[in-house]
Design an enzyme around this catalytic site. Structure first.
Site, PDB file in Angstrom:
ATOM      1  N   GLU A 150       0.833  -1.214   0.000  1.00 37.54           N
ATOM      2  CA  GLU A 150       0.000   0.000   0.000  1.00 37.54           C
ATOM      3  C   GLU A 150       0.861   1.255   0.000  1.00 37.54           C
ATOM      4  O   GLU A 150       0.728   2.124   0.861  1.00 37.54           O
ATOM      5  CB  GLU A 150      -0.998  -0.025   1.175  1.00 37.54           C
ATOM      6  CG  GLU A 150      -1.975  -1.177   1.046  1.00 37.54           C
ATOM      7  CD  GLU A 150      -3.235  -1.093   1.897  1.00 37.54           C
ATOM      8  OE1 GLU A 150      -3.336  -0.201   2.763  1.00 37.54           O
ATOM      9  OE2 GLU A 150      -4.128  -1.926   1.694  1.00 37.54           O
ATOM     10  N   GLU A 191      -4.615  -8.949  -0.424  1.00 29.92           N
ATOM     11  CA  GLU A 191      -5.377  -8.718   0.813  1.00 29.92           C
ATOM     12  C   GLU A 191      -6.838  -8.630   0.419  1.00 29.92           C
ATOM     13  O   GLU A 191      -7.193  -7.836  -0.464  1.00 29.92           O
ATOM     14  CB  GLU A 191      -4.974  -7.406   1.496  1.00 29.92           C
ATOM     15  CG  GLU A 191      -3.638  -7.470   2.180  1.00 29.92           C
ATOM     16  CD  GLU A 191      -3.299  -6.196   2.962  1.00 29.92           C
ATOM     17  OE1 GLU A 191      -4.222  -5.493   3.435  1.00 29.92           O
ATOM     18  OE2 GLU A 191      -2.100  -5.907   3.088  1.00 29.92           O
TER      19      GLU A 191
HETATM   20  O1  AHR Z   1      -4.992  -5.941   6.890  1.00 26.02           O
HETATM   21  C1  AHR Z   1      -4.922  -4.790   7.665  1.00 26.02           C
HETATM   22  C2  AHR Z   1      -4.329  -3.621   6.892  1.00 26.02           C
HETATM   23  O2  AHR Z   1      -5.147  -3.340   5.805  1.00 26.02           O
HETATM   24  C3  AHR Z   1      -2.973  -3.853   6.270  1.00 26.02           C
HETATM   25  O3  AHR Z   1      -1.944  -3.623   7.161  1.00 26.02           O
HETATM   26  C4  AHR Z   1      -2.955  -2.861   5.157  1.00 26.02           C
HETATM   27  O4  AHR Z   1      -2.155  -3.284   4.078  1.00 26.02           O
HETATM   28  C5  AHR Z   1      -4.415  -2.705   4.788  1.00 26.02           C
HETATM   29  O5  AHR Z   1      -4.796  -1.378   4.717  1.00 26.02           O
END
Ligand code: AHR
Length: 492
Positions: free
Chosen positions: A175, A303
């Site tokens: 991110e 994710e």
């Molecule tokens: O999964 C929790 C958080 O969500 C992670 O650290 C980040 O990459 C995302 O915003």
């Protein structure tokens, strides 16, 4: 009254191989995931193997975890690998700035790689781009992978691992548009190229390098990244993108309610958000293919999962949430979408394994429970590495979502069909046909559902939501309300 639908599986229409990595996981130093959830330390009363919880190892082994991403998440871009090696009692105590806690660094490189080995998963390490240098990253790779007489290889041996770890999957930042450095796509593309150029594998095999993609709704990032990656004509874009192997998007089903408190309307809203994954896959891959005509770059979602509101006045730490049958349906709908797009999606990592967001496992001291989402991973595990087949579904819509969805795959003579009935209260009656062969027999049917849509597993009632076996039958198939179904056939 039950809703009517029909399903046709075309055994001759192959979409592509379902990459096992679609069933991947994500473990970040966040809340009680690593500490408590995985790592309890050698002196703990909780049964462990070299400090790693035995119950977690056993539970994860059952679902064949193909790959685990670590150490973050946001944590990755503030992580300095040297803090997590060497004698544990000499490691520094640092501050986890993103998740507001003390990081003891007890769980570092060697501990993570032992965890992966114990559960039979491939490691996927995400390196620090936001607050580090290509030099620091390159030294980590030498420490991990070099099989020669260098000081860093000797240090690895001194720390207990003479053989190289041969790490293959390498994430370049997380991110970086947000917690990983607040970069523009152009700035990140330059950073990416610089880090990727020094991401030497130190083995005979090239590293599999993964670039940070956008939050799902943000198409300009994908366009901007690829455009700027290709700017340097020397590397030959747009015909060849040699520095990138994978491009990873993040998508969370965010809700404005607690995990266990929601209305029927919110039940559907959540599932509707889950279904958006399909459009995101289509659009981002379309943009990628414009720049990458030869399809050399894989598409990844590293994710994803539900992100509910956190309870107030809870003693629980960051991003801990319960997990109901509604979360199970989100998982099943999403995995079916990945299976159906096996020709586009190469890896996906649910966030996160234990005690954080859409966890598969929850722990409390020595107790642990398997969530409904865990059971979906168990039911769906035979899709891993199978051939995804075309499946046509006709169904009714309610609250804007098709009530019946699913996917189908074949591995040798086993045909696996997974189906979701999204209706909160009513069963679905469906016709079912297999096209392309008459030579098949139904072998088993397993159902994950519950009496009530808020049902979930607790430490007092850990098996309230768990799969049950049904007498296999295919004539007049009736799928119970709010259910995930696994139906398997033997085919010739
Ligand atoms: O999964 C929790 C958080 O969500 C992670 O650290 C980040 O990459 C995302 O915003």
């Amino acid at each position: 009254m039950s809703y009517k639908s029909s399903i046709i599986v075309d055994i001759k229409k192959n979409i592509g191989t379902i990459s096992p990595n679609i069933y991947g996981h994500f473990t970040e130093h966040l809340g009680r995931l690593v500490y408590d959830g995985i790592w309890v330390g050698l002196d703990s009363d909780i049964p462990n193997i070299n400090g790693i919880r035995k119950d977690i190892i056993e539970a994860l082994k059952v679902i064949n975890p193909p790959i685990v991403r670590w150490p973050g998440g946001c944590f990755a871009d503030d992580y300095h690998w040297r803090d997590g090696i060497g004698p544990r009692d000499e490691r520094p105590r640092t501050v986890n700035i993103h998740w507001n806690s003390i990081e003891t660094n007890e769980f570092g490189t060697h501990e993570f790689l032992e965890f992966c080995k114990l559960i039979g998963a491939e490691p996927y390490i995400c390196c620090n781009v936001g607050s580090s240098t290509p030099r620091e990253m390159r030294e980590w790779l030498e420490y991990l992978n070099y099989d020669g007489n260098s000081d860093l290889a000797k240090l690895r041996a001194k720390n207990g691992h003479p053989e190289p770890f041969n790490i293959h999957y390498w994430g370049i930042g997380n991110e970086n548009w947000g917690c990983g450095g607040m970069m523009s796509p152009k700035y990140y593309a330059y950073q990416y190229k610089k880090f990727a150029a020094f991401a030497h594998s130190f083995t005979d095999q090239e590293l599999y390098k993964i670039a940070c993609g956008p939050p799902a709704y943000h198409y300009p990032w994908t366009r901007g990244f690829f455009r700027n990656l290709c700017e340097n004509k020397i590397i030959g874009c747009p015909w060849r993108l040699p520095l990138v192997n994978g491009f990873a998007l993040h998508y969370y089903v965010e809700t404005e309610r607690l995990a266990t408190e929601f209305s029927e309307k919110q039940w559907y809203e959540t599932l509707q958000k889950a279904r958006k994954m399909e459009g995101y896959i289509k659009w981002h891959t379309r943009i990628m293919r414009y720049f990458d005509k030869k399809r050399t770059v894989d598409f990844i979602i590293d994710e994803w999962g539900t992100w509910h509101k956190v309870e107030e006045n809870t003693e629980e730490k960051w991003l801990y949430q319960q997990n109901t049958i509604n979360d199970a349906l989100v998982a099943a709908i999403t995995l079916d979408i990945f299976n159906k797009h096996a020709d586009k999606v190469s890896m996906a990592n649910i966030a996160q394994t234990v005690n954080v967001l859409q966890a598969l496992i929850l722990t409390k001291d020595s107790k642990m429970l398997l969530t409904p989402t865990y059971h979906v991973y168990d039911l769906y595990s035979s899709h891993q590495g199978a051939e995804s087949l075309k499946m046509k579904i006709k169904t009714t819509k309610k609250n804007k979502i098709p009530l019946l969805s699913g996917s189908c795959s074949r591995k040798e003579d086993v045909l696996t069909v997974t189906l979701v009935n999204s209706h909160a209260k009513k069963p679905i009656k469906t016709k079912f046909k297999i096209k392309g062969t008459k030579d098949y027999i139904i072998q088993s049917w397993k159902i994950l559902n519950s009496e009530e849509i808020h049902d979930h597993n607790t430490f007092e009632q850990p098996n309230r939501v768990a799969p049950v076996k049904r007498e296999p039958q295919i004539e007049n198939l009736v799928l119970p309300p709010a259910s995930v179904n696994l139906i398997q056939f033997k085919v010739k």
